[in-house]
Design a protein around this motif. Structure first.
Motif, PDB file in Angstrom:
ATOM      1  N   LEU A   1      -3.115  57.343  60.370  1.00 19.56           N
ATOM      2  CA  LEU A   1      -3.847  56.636  59.317  1.00 19.56           C
ATOM      3  C   LEU A   1      -2.887  56.143  58.238  1.00 19.56           C
ATOM      4  O   LEU A   1      -2.955  54.998  57.802  1.00 19.56           O
ATOM      5  N   LEU A   2      -1.984  57.024  57.814  1.00 18.69           N
ATOM      6  CA  LEU A   2      -1.010  56.626  56.797  1.00 18.69           C
ATOM      7  C   LEU A   2      -0.147  55.482  57.305  1.00 18.69           C
ATOM      8  O   LEU A   2       0.189  54.568  56.564  1.00 18.69           O
ATOM      9  N   GLU A   3       0.183  55.560  58.601  1.00 16.93           N
ATOM     10  CA  GLU A   3       1.041  54.506  59.129  1.00 16.93           C
ATOM     11  C   GLU A   3       0.311  53.168  59.193  1.00 16.93           C
ATOM     12  O   GLU A   3       0.924  52.122  58.997  1.00 16.93           O
ATOM     13  N   ILE A   4      -0.994  53.220  59.444  1.00 19.96           N
ATOM     14  CA  ILE A   4      -1.772  51.976  59.417  1.00 19.96           C
ATOM     15  C   ILE A   4      -1.734  51.384  58.013  1.00 19.96           C
ATOM     16  O   ILE A   4      -1.543  50.194  57.813  1.00 19.96           O
ATOM     17  N   LEU A   5      -1.869  52.265  57.028  1.00 22.00           N
ATOM     18  CA  LEU A   5      -1.815  51.825  55.634  1.00 22.00           C
ATOM     19  C   LEU A   5      -0.503  51.087  55.361  1.00 22.00           C
ATOM     20  O   LEU A   5      -0.464  50.111  54.620  1.00 22.00           O
TER      21      LEU A   5
ATOM     22  N   GLY B   1       2.307  50.843  43.808  1.00 20.82           N
ATOM     23  CA  GLY B   1       2.449  52.275  44.060  1.00 20.82           C
ATOM     24  C   GLY B   1       1.625  52.693  45.257  1.00 20.82           C
ATOM     25  O   GLY B   1       2.102  53.410  46.138  1.00 20.82           O
ATOM     26  N   ILE B   2       0.389  52.209  45.315  1.00 20.43           N
ATOM     27  CA  ILE B   2      -0.469  52.543  46.455  1.00 20.43           C
ATOM     28  C   ILE B   2       0.156  52.024  47.745  1.00 20.43           C
ATOM     29  O   ILE B   2       0.187  52.715  48.755  1.00 20.43           O
ATOM     30  N   MET B   3       0.716  50.827  47.665  1.00 16.78           N
ATOM     31  CA  MET B   3       1.349  50.265  48.852  1.00 16.78           C
ATOM     32  C   MET B   3       2.515  51.140  49.319  1.00 16.78           C
ATOM     33  O   MET B   3       2.747  51.293  50.516  1.00 16.78           O
TER      34      MET B   3
ATOM     35  N   SER C   1       5.792  58.655  51.977  1.00 13.92           N
ATOM     36  CA  SER C   1       5.372  59.874  52.654  1.00 13.92           C
ATOM     37  C   SER C   1       5.928  59.931  54.062  1.00 13.92           C
ATOM     38  O   SER C   1       6.338  60.991  54.515  1.00 13.92           O
ATOM     39  N   SER C   2       6.003  58.803  54.760  1.00 19.91           N
ATOM     40  CA  SER C   2       6.494  58.932  56.134  1.00 19.91           C
ATOM     41  C   SER C   2       7.990  59.194  56.145  1.00 19.91           C
ATOM     42  O   SER C   2       8.477  59.977  56.956  1.00 19.91           O
ATOM     43  N   LEU C   3       8.725  58.597  55.193  1.00 17.06           N
ATOM     44  CA  LEU C   3      10.159  58.906  55.111  1.00 17.06           C
ATOM     45  C   LEU C   3      10.380  60.369  54.739  1.00 17.06           C
ATOM     46  O   LEU C   3      11.174  61.077  55.361  1.00 17.06           O
TER      47      LEU C   3
END
Ligand SMILES: Nc1ncnc2c1ncn2[C@@H]1O[C@H](COP(=O)(O)OP(=O)(O)OP(=O)(O)O)[C@@H](O)[C@H]1O
Ligand SMILES: [Mg+2]
Lengths: 482, 258
Positions: A289-293, A342-344, A350-352
């Motif tokens: 989900l985060l990666e889709i974001l 920031g949201i972007m 987070s993934s890094l």
């Protein structure tokens, strides 16, 4: 023969070479493939590549070189004129128009080479509009150009097809049972890979060089002192502009800072939760989900800033808003753009960070847990300190993305260049100014347009510096555990 | 100190079963480990020595798929009881791992880590004293006393392992579990660690997993032989190495199962 059909022909010849190479290799081996140094497919690829690569290479060079040479010839024919670039563009239009007219049957090939009376009407009839009246020398230059082009294309066809036949015969003649086709193919593959890699590097160098070139032009027209140390951004297309980068830099840094203040804590905590606490099921859902974001185009975030966050902030801080204060006058503001950016950046951070936290060896956690530390003590005192350099690197990478971000700022931050500490003021950034200086129809010789390149180069140097530092830190950190 | 020999039991395990998902890794193990004694776990690779050792301080809790059944009592208290806090338990039952794993902190902070977390020191001087005492008891004080601020990761493998032992000792545990503590060490460092284990025995119950028969014979008083998840034989080290009662033990120590 057009370039398209020429390419097709070369491909067909090369496919034939592949077939013939295979057959030839089996023939020289007397039908027993084991007598060959390499498998038959290598002889087949050897012949096919031997035809394809030189022919396509020559074709591409020819496609680039021929128009340049012909134009230079036409220019010399016309050297009387005072504004060669304008006249040349007319010549090119007329030459192209004649080609279209012949193709559509409005003119016959012979008519196209003779003087034409009502050229504007003829070309207008086939959809090619000409600005001013065509002078006879322009027409004859155009016709000369066309003739040369036709001759050139003919030569091109002979050259490429001749080369194809030659390489085909040569390739087939090389095939003997001892010939090391496998090694030859290996070398060709290596050469192709190197070409691809150097093309990537060369284009980067090309981009930088073109920016440097235009930037130099800019500094020839505008004082560098004003650019770097002025205080005002006031482009004025009638001349006499003040073009200082500092207000733009201020806006850029301010917005990026807010974006980092939003994204770093949230992204980092999300990463810690995902890598240290979440079970495999939660992680399996939340990570994708985060990666889709992270894959949402930034223009969509920009719309979100424009339509949701901006009005929301205005309803809170604007006149008649929830707080009853009057700090904000329009929906576009540093805070709007900063929040949305920031949201972007949250998924990016987070993934890094997640990767980096996962790289901390389990042994380190076991060591701490084995001493009777709780999970959060372990994270705070062992995992995070161990991952810190990597996390700092991730933050710097996020910063360089924030600095280079454009669409969110265009829609969220406004267009006013100024120094202000109020995050509810509209401000603007380097990227948005680059866009606005280059859109619209300024001519490419004025400092107001060229300043975009100086801005772009500065931005490039800034983000490059950040990236280099970040990558250095991240790499240093990786080495620590290898 | 209690006189009765039965009261000398520090840890007693009853009918312990461990499963990793469907893999039955420890099968019905019963063992009583004595205080102030070095107990060696030996056995072929994959027989479950580490798994059983990790049961004793509930480190298996950190593995999602791992399930432990049966009772493990330390001084009569069931450590798998709901009321027992595994975090507190691990402070009492220290562990040294196979691979040295110093934290990326200074040598001093590595050793002070446990005492700080558990609030064992009353002040800076007190903490300094604990650190020095622990480093001394791990036989590394002389090597590092001049560079306590240097990172622990910068030490050699053997020094790192002794640092990890010092770190475990500093939390004042009652039991010290060591999983192949010497597998990364050279003979000199191994000898130092073995000497150290012998000294630690004065204060703690020590359980050590080892692949070296010689080491087990040198440092331990009791030996347990594991095979395919079963505790095959447990008894005095002397007896195990001279007159093993099970044929499997005999073939292992003479090198026929490996
Ligand atoms: N984290 C784990 N997840 C799943 N299975 C595991 C895990 N750790 C150990 N096992 C399994 O449990 C069994 C016992 O493993 P264990 O690590 O206790 O052996 P060991 O006696 O310590 O071996 P070695 O001497 O090689 O360290 C093995 O079959 C192993 O595959
Ligand atoms: Mg093990």
């Amino acid at each position: 023969m057009s370039a398209f059909w020429l390419t097709i022909t070369v491909l067909i010849l090369s496919a034939f070479g592949a077939y013939a190479g295979r057959a030839q290799s089996l023939r020289v081996a007397g039908g027993d493939a084991r007598k060959l140094h390499s498998l038959p497919k290598y002889y087949s690829s050897f012949v096919a590549l031997g035809v394809l690569i030189p022919c396509l290479f020559v074709l591409v060079i020819w496609l680039f070189a021929q128009p340049k040479l012909i134009e230079r010839g036409a220019e010399q024919m016309l050297n009387a004129s005072s504004e060669p670039s304008l006249v040349m563009s007319d010549v090119r239009r007329v030459a192209d128009g004649l080609g279209v007219a012949v193709a559509q049957g409005a003119l016959s090939e012979t008519e196209a080479h003779a003087p034409i009376e009502n050229l504007r009407d003829v070309l207008g009839g086939v959809g090619v509009a000409l600005g001013n009246e065509v002078t006879p020398d322009v027409l004859s230059a155009a016709q000369g150009m066309r003739a040369q082009e036709q001759r050139g294309n003919q030569f091109r066809m002979f050259a490429v097809l001749g080369l194809a036949a030659l390489t085909l015969v040569f390739g087939l003649s090389r095939i003997t049972p001892e010939f090391r086709a496998r090694n030859a193919v290996e070398r060709v593959v290596l050469a192709l890979l190197i070409t691809a890699a150097s093309l990537a590097i060369l284009t980067t160098v090309g981009i930088v060089l073109s920016m440097i070139f235009e930037t130099r032009n800019f500094f020839g027209l505008h004082s560098w002192k004003d650019f770097f140390f002025g205080v005002k951004w006031a482009p004025n297309f009638r001349g006499d502009s003040e073009l200082s980068i500092l207000p733009l830099l201020w806006g850029t840094i301010y917005i990026s800072l807010i974006a980092l203040l939003v994204s770093v804590p949230i992204g980092l905590f999300a990463a810690i939760y995902l890598s240290e606490y979440a079970g495999p099921k939660t992680r399996g859902v939340a990570k994708p989900l985060l990666e889709i974001l992270a894959g949402i185009p930034t223009i969509v975030y920009g719309l979100f800033a424009l339509l949701t966050i901006g009005p929301l902030l205005l309803n809170t801080f604007g006149s008649g808003g929830l707080l009853g204060v009057e700090w904000m006058s329009g929906a576009t503001a540093v805070l709007t753009a900063g929040l949305v950016m920031g949201i972007m950046l949250i998924p990016f951070v987070s993934s890094l960070s997640d990767d980096i936290i996962n790289a901390v060896p389990q042994a380190m956690r076991d060591g701490s847990l084995g001493l009777g530390a709780t999970k959060s003590e372990t994270i705070r005192q062992v995992v995070i300190p161990a991952a810190l350099p990597g996390i700092v690197g991730a933050i710097l990478l996020a910063a360089s993305r924030a600095i280079g971000e454009t669409m969110i700022v265009v829609l969220g931050a406004g267009a006013i260049a100024k120094f202000s500490a109020n995050p509810l003021d509209a401000m603007t950034t380097i990227t948005t100014r680059i866009v606005s200086q280059l859109t619209g129809d300024g001519d490419f010789a004025s400092p107001e347009t060229l300043v975009a390149f100086a801005l772009g180069l500065t931005l490039f140097v800034l983000t490059l510096g950040l990236n280099i530092i970040a990558l250095y830190i991240v790499r240093k950190y990786r080495e620590q555990y290898e | 100190m209690k006189e009765n020999a039965m009261d000398n039991i520090k840890i007693s395990a009853k009918n312990v079963q461990v499963y990793y998902a469907d893999n039955h890794a420890i099968k019905d193990v019963n063992v009583e480990i004595e205080d102030k004694t070095v107990t060696a776990f030996i056995g072929p690779s994959g027989c479950g020595k580490s798994t059983f050792l990790r049961c004793l301080n509930r480190m298996n809790d950190t593995i999602d798929i791992c399930r432990v059944e049966g009772d493990i009592l330390i001084e009569g208290e069931d450590i798998y009881d709901r009321r027992v806090d595994p975090v507190q338990l691990r402070a009492k039952v220290g562990m040294v791992f196979q691979k040295p794993n110093p934290f990326p902190k200074s040598i001093y902070d590595n050793v002070a880590y446990g005492p700080r977390i558990h609030g064992l020191a009353r002040g800076k001087a007190d903490l300094d004293e604990i650190v020095e005492k622990s480093l001394r008891s791990a036989a590394i004080w002389d090597e590092v006393k001049d560079r306590l601020d240097a990172p622990g990761t910068g030490l050699s493998g053997g020094q790192q392992q002794r640092l990890c032992i010092a770190r475990a000792v500093a939390t004042a545990p009652e039991v010290l579990l060591m999983d192949e503590p010497c597998s990364a060490l050279d003979p000199i460092a191994t000898a130092q660690v073995e000497e150290l284990i012998d000294e630690l025995r004065q204060n703690f119950a020590v359980v050590i997993v080892t692949h070296s028969m010689q080491q087990a014979a040198r440092v331990s008083q009791k030996t347990a032989f594991f095979h395919l998840g079963n505790l095959v034989e447990y008894g005095e080290t002397n007896q195990i190495f001279t007159k093993p009662s099970d044929p499997r033990t005999e073939s292992y120590i003479t090198g026929r199962i490996g």
